[in-house]
Scaffold this motif. Structure first.
Motif, short mmCIF file in Angstrom:
data_model
loop_
_atom_site.label_atom_id
_atom_site.label_comp_id
_atom_site.label_asym_id
_atom_site.label_seq_id
_atom_site.Cartn_x
_atom_site.Cartn_y
_atom_site.Cartn_z
N GLN A 1 28.67 -60.68 -0.88
CA GLN A 1 29.18 -59.45 -0.67
C GLN A 1 28.21 -58.44 -0.48
OE1 GLN A 1 30.96 -59.20 -4.72
NE2 GLN A 1 32.95 -59.40 -3.95
N LEU A 2 26.82 -58.81 -0.78
CA LEU A 2 25.86 -57.82 -0.63
C LEU A 2 24.72 -58.63 0.32
CD1 LEU A 2 25.52 -55.87 -3.52
CD2 LEU A 2 26.20 -54.88 -1.39
N VAL A 3 24.36 -58.14 1.56
CA VAL A 3 23.29 -59.14 2.45
C VAL A 3 22.37 -58.10 2.78
CG1 VAL A 3 23.01 -60.59 4.64
CG2 VAL A 3 25.24 -60.51 3.19
N GLU A 4 21.09 -58.38 2.56
CA GLU A 4 19.75 -57.95 2.93
C GLU A 4 19.21 -58.23 4.31
OE1 GLU A 4 19.76 -58.02 -1.61
OE2 GLU A 4 19.93 -59.39 0.08
N THR A 5 18.79 -57.52 5.12
CA THR A 5 18.00 -57.93 6.30
C THR A 5 16.89 -57.14 6.51
OG1 THR A 5 19.45 -56.34 7.74
CG2 THR A 5 20.14 -58.90 7.49
N GLY A 6 15.92 -57.28 7.37
CA GLY A 6 14.70 -56.71 7.60
C GLY A 6 13.46 -56.90 7.07
N GLY A 7 13.30 -57.85 5.82
CA GLY A 7 12.18 -58.30 5.54
C GLY A 7 11.17 -59.17 6.26
N GLY A 8 9.95 -58.91 6.01
CA GLY A 8 8.90 -59.62 6.67
C GLY A 8 7.45 -59.28 6.49
N LEU A 9 6.67 -59.38 7.58
CA LEU A 9 5.39 -59.16 7.24
C LEU A 9 4.89 -57.81 8.05
CD1 LEU A 9 2.51 -60.21 6.56
CD2 LEU A 9 2.23 -60.95 8.76
N VAL A 10 4.31 -57.18 7.17
CA VAL A 10 3.80 -55.75 7.43
C VAL A 10 2.35 -55.41 7.02
CG1 VAL A 10 4.78 -54.58 5.25
CG2 VAL A 10 4.44 -53.15 7.40
N GLN A 11 1.48 -54.80 7.78
CA GLN A 11 0.21 -54.35 7.64
C GLN A 11 0.17 -53.20 6.40
OE1 GLN A 11 -1.88 -53.92 11.19
NE2 GLN A 11 -2.05 -56.22 11.42
#
Length: 121
Positions: A1-11
């Motif tokens: 029902q809830l889906v997260e997107t956009g994570g990853g590696l960041v400096q």
């Protein structure tokens, strides 16, 4: 029902935008919260937004993170700027009936699976 997107590696000092999409949630559960959990630590409330637009932040992110809602898309985003190593962890989107000043996991009955944020140079 809830889906997260956009994570990853960041400096360190960089920016990242997380998005939370929802489906099949009834209207009372229109408040959204973002939480994070670092290895070996508990789940920490970062930001929340109510259906009416009331917003609360964890003090340590108040001047760096921005939560926003796109009602047309039924999404809630978390814009993370000037990201620091202590911001790393798994970020979860959650749904509740309200957004309180103290963003506590126990207030949120519905959760996404989480998205990983890694902060590294």
């Amino acid at each position: 029902q809830l889906v997260e997107t956009g994570g990853g590696l960041v400096q360190p000092g960089g920016s990242l935008r997380l998005s939370c999409g929802a489906s099949q949630l009834t209207r009372p559960y229109s408040a959204r919260g973002w939480f994070r959990q670092a290895p070996g630590k508990g789940r920490e409330g970062v930001a929340c937004i109510s259906n009416s637009g009331r917003i609360n932040y964890l003090d340590s992110v108040k001047d760096r993170f921005t939560i926003s809602r796109d009602s047309g898309k039924n999404t809630v985003d978390l814009q993370m700027d000037n990201v620091q190593p202590e911001d790393a962890g798994v970020y979860y989107c959650a749904a509740s009936t309200y957004c309180s000043a103290h963003i506590l996991a126990a207030q949120y009955p519905y959760w996404g699976q989480g998205t990983q944020v890694i902060v590294s140079s």
